[in-house]
Design a protein around this motif. Structure first.
Motif, PDB file in Angstrom:
ATOM      1  N   ALA A  14      -6.130   2.058   1.084  1.00  0.00           N
ATOM      2  CA  ALA A  14      -4.767   1.589   1.325  1.00  0.00           C
ATOM      3  C   ALA A  14      -4.661   0.698   2.559  1.00  0.00           C
ATOM      4  O   ALA A  14      -3.641   0.018   2.744  1.00  0.00           O
ATOM      5  N   PRO A  38      -4.040  -3.612   0.777  1.00  0.00           N
ATOM      6  CA  PRO A  38      -3.345  -3.551  -0.508  1.00  0.00           C
ATOM      7  C   PRO A  38      -4.067  -4.362  -1.588  1.00  0.00           C
ATOM      8  O   PRO A  38      -4.021  -4.005  -2.764  1.00  0.00           O
ATOM      9  N   SER A  59       0.828  -1.213   0.000  1.00  0.00           N
ATOM     10  CA  SER A  59       0.000   0.000   0.000  1.00  0.00           C
ATOM     11  C   SER A  59       0.857   1.257   0.000  1.00  0.00           C
ATOM     12  O   SER A  59       0.551   2.228  -0.690  1.00  0.00           O
TER      13      SER A  59
END
Length: 176
Positions: free
Chosen positions: A38, A41, A16
């Motif tokens: 985020a 990921p 991320s």
């Protein structure tokens, strides 16, 4: 009120962090949805890949934005709905057609037909009949454009559901 915090390249970890750093370096700024995605990921990467792929869709963008409006009107993501209405306007879709898209239709029979199929993909894909696909072809849609409908719907389900889960709404700012 946002339920999940916004991440930055400094606060994200692993893949991320790399994805966010790349986005910031290319675009300068990232939105609340992306920075909040985020946390996962897998979700962020999947969203970015699907979004890029749908940028190459054969389906006319003025039609895909109307499909997005119809889906988001049902799904209830005001943030997504606002973004798709703005995009439709920027592409020259008039206010009457935007309102029709909210209602899941269009004055143009070909566009109304593809919106109807898209809403079936969203609600009940098992109800799609051979005759509907044949009718889309008769309206001039290629198999590729018809297949793109599923991608447009999937992208809207992903973004809308994520925003609703994360508590991202118009005017909200995710906490850091």
């Amino acid at each position: 009120m946002p339920r999940l915090t916004r991440l930055t390249p400094d606060t994200a970890v692993g893949a991320s962090r790399d994805l966010l750093a790349d986005l910031v370096s290319r675009h300068g700024r990232i939105g609340d949805m992306v920075s909040t995605m985020a946390h996962s990921p897998a979700v962020l990467g999947g969203y970015l890949q699907l979004s890029r792929a749908m940028g190459r869709a054969k389906l006319d963008r003025r039609i895909s934005e109307r499909i997005s409006i119809a889906v988001q009107a049902l799904q209830g993501c005001g943030l997504c709905l606002d973004a798709h209405v703005s995009a439709a306007r920027s592409l020259g879709v008039d206010e009457e057609e935007i309102e029709r898209a909210h209602a899941g239709t269009s004055a143009d029979p070909a566009i109304a037909a593809i919106i109807a199929v898209a809403l079936q993909v969203y609600r009940e894909p098992t109800s799609i009949a051979d005759e509907q696909v044949t009718a889309l072809r008769e309206h001039g849609y290629s198999d590729r454009a018809i297949a793109d409908v599923v991608g447009v719907v999937a992208l809207n389900v992903l973004t809308g559901a994520f925003n609703l889960l994360a508590g991202l709404t118009l005017g909200s700012e995710a906490g850091a």
